[in-house]
Design an enzyme around this catalytic site. Structure first.
Site: not given
Ligand code: KIV
Length: 275
Positions: A118, A88, A49-50, A120, A187
């Site tokens: 993924k 994510d 989600d970055s 969090e 992280e």
């Molecule tokens: O969203 C992302 O890119 C991430 C990484 C920083 C692990 O979760």
């Protein structure tokens, strides 16, 4: 090994089985072209989600939607053949209940074809991780600095630099491992803590600003390519794509302005021999 076995896309159990073995190589990708390149070198491609910050210029990942993740997840699946693609779950799409998490995860798996999601959170998400894992959704967890908790954490700060703060982070990692996550991202946590967690839990740890002792490493692709204007301390820049792109765009603009582009080799002549 037969060609068909060699070509099989990696799955969550393959990554789970790498605990303590060869380091797991993971990078982010949000597009088909970069996915195609990463696919030859990475075990896992993360549609993180970055993308909200990298592609959309948002200040945090909080406004990212499930629709954004599905669109970019599809693109990465089209561009890759071999790596496990993990997508994510964005903020707000899984925290209300384990049922909400399953609905979001099922949508991501169905609409992108990716192999895992993924999310969090540690202890507070353990029940959800278990619920998803039992229903056929491979889950990669993410503990330590969790960017979706930006407002609660008061910024992007490394975690566990004081030994007194270790216990809850260790408990988070243990909880998601016990709940059935196949791997966990650590992280921005103190190096000795990341190493201790890696020794302590049975699933692979993937470090980002964590420790070389982790079972694998991940970075945001644009950060390591030198395209992001600012990067955290833990990023190693492997090239400087920003200045290279700028040089290319400067040359193109100059060519267009002096009518040096397009040249004769870039235009279509009429069919046949004559002018
Ligand atoms: O969203 C992302 O890119 C991430 C990484 C920083 C692990 O979760």
């Amino acid at each position: 090994m037969s060609a068909s076995v060699a070509a099989r896309r990696l799955a969550a159990p393959d990554i789970r089985a790498r605990k303590g073995g060869d380091p797991i190589v993971m990078l982010t990708s949000y597009h088909a072209h970069t996915a195609r390149i990463l696919d030859q070198h990475c075990d896992v491609i993360l549609v993180g989600d970055s993308l909200g910050m990298v592609m959309y210029g948002l200040e945090t990942t909080i406004p990212v939607t499930l629709d954004m993740m599905v669109l970019q997840g599809r693109a990465v699946m089209r561009g890759s053949k071999r790596a496990l693609v993990v997508v994510d779950l964005p903020f707000g799409s899984y925290e209300t209940s384990k049922e909400q998490a399953f609905t979001s995860a099922a949508r991501v798996l169905k609409e992108t074809g990716c192999g895992a999601v993924k999310l969090e959170g540690g202890e507070r998400m353990a029940e959800t991780v278990h619920f998803l894992a039992e229903r056929g959704v491979p889950v990669m967890a993410h503990v330590g600095l969790t960017p979706q908790a930006y407002n609660a954490l008061g910024g992007f700060r490394p975690q566990g630099r004081d030994r007194a703060d270790w216990a809850p982070i260790e408990a988070d990692a243990r909880a998601v491992a016990a709940a059935g996550a196949f791997a966990v991202v650590l992280e921005a946590i103190a190096e000795p803590l990341a190493a201790a967690i890696t020794r302590d839990i049975a699933i692979p740890t993937i470090g980002i600003g964590a420790s070389p002792a982790c079972d694998g490493q991940v970075l945001v692709l644009e950060d390591m390519l030198g395209l992001s204007p600012w990067v955290p301390k833990f990023v190693k820049r492997y090239t400087s794509l920003g200045p290279s792109i700028e040089a290319a765009v400067t040359a193109y603009a100059a060519d267009v302005r002096r009518r040096a582009f397009p040249g004769p080799e870039h235009v279509y002549s009429l069919k046949g021999k004559g002018p």
